[in-house]
Structures are given as structure tokens and as C-alpha cells.
Design a protein around this motif. Sequence first.
Motif, PDB file in Angstrom:
ATOM      1  N   ASP A  11       0.842  -1.211   0.000  1.00 21.19           N
ATOM      2  CA  ASP A  11       0.000   0.000   0.000  1.00 21.19           C
ATOM      3  C   ASP A  11       0.874   1.257   0.000  1.00 21.19           C
ATOM      4  OD1 ASP A  11      -2.222  -1.559   0.054  1.00 21.19           O
ATOM      5  OD2 ASP A  11      -2.599  -1.321   2.213  1.00 21.19           O
ATOM      6  N   LEU A  12       0.384   2.269  -0.697  1.00 21.45           N
ATOM      7  CA  LEU A  12       1.071   3.556  -0.718  1.00 21.45           C
ATOM      8  C   LEU A  12       0.491   4.447   0.372  1.00 21.45           C
ATOM      9  CD1 LEU A  12       1.295   4.210  -4.555  1.00 21.45           C
ATOM     10  CD2 LEU A  12       3.192   3.739  -3.003  1.00 21.45           C
ATOM     11  N   ARG A  13       1.314   5.243   1.003  1.00 21.70           N
ATOM     12  CA  ARG A  13       0.859   6.120   2.069  1.00 21.70           C
ATOM     13  C   ARG A  13       1.501   7.502   1.892  1.00 21.70           C
ATOM     14  NH1 ARG A  13      -1.751   5.525   6.839  1.00 21.70           N
ATOM     15  NH2 ARG A  13      -1.803   3.242   6.502  1.00 21.70           N
ATOM     16  N   VAL A  14       0.647   8.548   2.037  1.00 26.08           N
ATOM     17  CA  VAL A  14       1.128   9.925   1.962  1.00 26.08           C
ATOM     18  C   VAL A  14       1.259  10.451   3.384  1.00 26.08           C
ATOM     19  CG1 VAL A  14       0.625  12.265   1.154  1.00 26.08           C
ATOM     20  CG2 VAL A  14       0.011  10.299  -0.265  1.00 26.08           C
ATOM     21  N   ARG A  15       2.430  10.999   3.716  1.00 24.57           N
ATOM     22  CA  ARG A  15       2.670  11.549   5.049  1.00 24.57           C
ATOM     23  C   ARG A  15       2.953  13.050   4.940  1.00 24.57           C
ATOM     24  NH1 ARG A  15       4.695   6.294   5.384  1.00 24.57           N
ATOM     25  NH2 ARG A  15       4.073   5.159   7.271  1.00 24.57           N
ATOM     26  N   PHE A  16       2.411  13.808   5.908  1.00 26.65           N
ATOM     27  CA  PHE A  16       2.584  15.272   5.878  1.00 26.65           C
ATOM     28  C   PHE A  16       2.312  15.825   7.265  1.00 26.65           C
ATOM     29  CE2 PHE A  16      -1.754  14.160   4.856  1.00 26.65           C
ATOM     30  CZ  PHE A  16      -2.523  15.010   5.624  1.00 26.65           C
ATOM     31  N   PHE A  17       2.644  17.094   7.460  1.00 25.47           N
ATOM     32  CA  PHE A  17       2.338  17.786   8.693  1.00 25.47           C
ATOM     33  C   PHE A  17       1.108  18.674   8.462  1.00 25.47           C
ATOM     34  CE2 PHE A  17       6.791  16.751   9.339  1.00 25.47           C
ATOM     35  CZ  PHE A  17       6.784  16.314  10.658  1.00 25.47           C
ATOM     36  N   GLY A  18       0.101  18.525   9.323  1.00 22.17           N
ATOM     37  CA  GLY A  18      -1.121  19.301   9.169  1.00 22.17           C
ATOM     38  C   GLY A  18      -0.958  20.738   9.617  1.00 22.17           C
ATOM     39  N   LYS A  19      -2.036  21.480   9.545  1.00 23.86           N
ATOM     40  CA  LYS A  19      -2.022  22.887   9.931  1.00 23.86           C
ATOM     41  C   LYS A  19      -1.695  23.047  11.415  1.00 23.86           C
ATOM     42  CE  LYS A  19      -4.830  27.078   9.597  1.00 23.86           C
ATOM     43  NZ  LYS A  19      -6.166  27.645   9.237  1.00 23.86           N
ATOM     44  N   ASP A  20      -2.088  22.059  12.202  1.00 23.95           N
ATOM     45  CA  ASP A  20      -1.820  22.102  13.643  1.00 23.95           C
ATOM     46  C   ASP A  20      -0.400  21.668  14.003  1.00 23.95           C
ATOM     47  OD1 ASP A  20      -2.057  19.500  12.950  1.00 23.95           O
ATOM     48  OD2 ASP A  20      -3.708  19.025  14.327  1.00 23.95           O
TER      49      ASP A  20
END
Length: 442
Positions: A11-20
Amino acid sequence: MASLSRENNGDLRVRFFGKDGKRKSICLGKQNDRNATRLLDRIEMLLTAIKTGAILEDHIQQWLVTIADTPLAKQLERAGLIKKQLKLTLEAFIDEYLAFKEQKLKPTTLITLKQTRRRITKFLGTKINISDITQADAEKYQVFLSVQEKLSDATVARDCKRCREIFEYAKKSRIIKDNPFASLKLPSQENKERMFTITPEMATKVLNACPSLEWKLIFAMARYGGIRMPSELVKLRWQDILWSENKIIIHSPKTAHQGKPTRIIPLFPELKPLLEQAFDAAPEGSVNVIKHCQGTKNYRKGLKEIILKAGLLPWPKLFNNLRSTRETELAKNYSLQAATAWIGNTPKIALGHYLQVTEQEWQTATILRPESVPPSAIFGHFPVHQGQAELCKDSQSLTEVYGSCEVVRNDASCNEVIQSKEVTSLGLEPRTYGLKVCCSTN
């Protein structure tokens, strides 16, 4: 920035930092590299829009509509990248729209929106999903308003315009992809058939039939002040009457959101005596000019009774036509700029919805005024056609113009000048022999 990684199960997964500032991830499942890259780009656009407040491009908004109610959409909602997307019924969404607009719109505007809500839910049903409404439904609804509801073209146009605003809000909320009312061709909102002129003679009769000084002021402020009823009458205070300057300050809730909370009108001579009487009769410390003008009193019903008492029939759009009649008078006696400034609208609105052609103007247009060019000056250059001339005889006038000697056809029209009895039978030229018709009679 978002990053893309593949887990052990593929499975592919996108990781990021949210606005918080917290780390978040979205599982894309098993995707090929092309689809994964496309989804990563779209998620980055959503992330940028959340952080900067930028407006999403159209293709991203359309994509969000297509993935509504999918597991991916729910992950985007949980990650805070999009608002919760609901598939609302028509009735539920309009209720949400009314709640959103309640603090921004005037009570009368909310009433008209509720009328639109009643009509469109009556036609399409309360349980239909708002995303299932098509442009064809919008066209059918327009016909329904005209044929079944028997509304005028102007009312149909206003109703469909309100529907267009409601569905545009749904589009901005990313609930629907296209506005079904966006390209609907609306009829004109002008309704000249319901315009009516309240002449000074009629106004005098109504004023004489008013049961009190207060009712006379209510009618006079509408007829001769041209104010909006009752919103501007409610706001009228004694301190707004500038006696020394012969002016009245009018507070206008309708134009307040346009940066025009007030306007100034002249203290018209038709209003001044009534206002002076009311001021002398008002109790000390009175604030409002019309003390019984608070609340939701039905002034139309009261005015209809007074009109009938005056021996007249109630005209259409009671207060609107009083205002329309006054603006027509002002535009005729002063200028359109002055009339619109005092009435509180624009020349475009005045020409389309207020200014009338009076019966007196229709009658005056058929009368020739002294300063006009007489008809003879306009039409005098056209020749007057005479009857057919018979073959030249001794008793017939000459068929030639002075200085001319031409053969004249048997069916030619004789010149008016040559037909004068002063010309003798011998003619003006010597006899010309050899012609069937001679220049000189013989």
C-alpha cells in the motif's frame, strides 16, 4: 510538503504535517506510480490551500465532488484537508443556507427566500438529493412557476435568481459540481403592467379619507416623500427633520450594506404642513415621528380600507406605486440625478422599475405645440398629385410650365400653376405644327 512511501504490504501512504503541526498520513491503497503521483499532487494542493487560504482550482473542486462518500474522502476529512462532505437533501440544504444567511439578510429578504424554499420543494420534493438536481430540472421548475403557480415573469425571474444563489452556495461548499440554474435564461424582472399612477387628485381624496393625522403622515411620506415602507418610516425621528434647512434625513436599512445608511430629501411643501401639525401634537419627549410604526403592523390592509373609503379602487403594489409615482414626478420636474438621489436608487433601477409614462403625457403627445414645426414646413416639399388630364382641349388648362415646351402624355398630371385661369387659350409660345399635341392650344 507531503511525501509518498510504500508499506510492506504494497500500500502507498502519503505523510505530511497538518495545519496544527501534527504528523498525519493518508493511505492510498495499491496504486501504480502514475496514479500515486497524481494523488500526491492533489493532496499537496489541498494542504497548501489549508495553510495559506488560497482558493482551490476548478479541477480540484470537481475531483472532490467525484470522490464524495468514498474512503479517500473520509480520510481527507479526518486529516482536516477538506470539510465534511454531506449528501444533503434539498430541504436540509436550503435550511442550512437560510441559517447561514439569517444574520446577514433583512427579515423581508428571508421571507422571500422561504417562499422560494416552499415552491422548489413543492416541485422537486423535500427528499431529493441536491446533487441529483439537473439543469433540465431547473428549466422545468421555471415553467412550473409560470404555468402552475401563475406567477408573473418578474416574480419568476426573482425566484429563479434566488435558486441560482442557493445552488451557487452549494457549489462553493463543494457539495455539487455544477449549478443547475447557472445558465438558465431568466425573463425580465421589469413588470410595467402593474405600474400605476396615483394622481394628485387621487392623493387628495385618500388624504381626506384618512382617519387620523398619523395615517395622513404615513400616506404622505410614501406618496410625496417617496420613502420605502415601512423600513424607512420606522427609522424616521423628529431629530431627522431639519426645519431650518428644509431637509429630512432618511435612514435606509436596504442600502446600509452598500455604504449608504442615510440619504437626505427636501422637506417638500406637500409634507411640511402635515409634519408641523404632527410635531405640535406630539407629546413632549417623543422620538419617532410615527409612534405606532413599530412592529409588524399590516399597513397594506389599513391603506386598502382608506382607499375604498375614498371611493377609489386599490391599485396594484400599493406602496411601491406611490414611490414610483413620486419618482416620476421628480424626474419630470427636476432631473433624473436629483430624483434618484432623493428616492434612493440608481438611474438603471429607476428606468427599469419606477419611472412611468403618465396618461397626461400620452394625451399631450397628440397635441401640436406652438413651438413645434408646422406640418406644412415638414411635408411642403412633396408635390400635390392632381387628377389625370384628358387630351388637350380648348377648355383645358395648359399642360406646360413657363419656359418649357415638352410633349405631354395623355395621362399626365397637370401642373397646379399652369392650370390657372389667367393663362389664355392662345398660350405663351408660338404654335408648333407637326405634333399630335401642341405646345400652344388651338
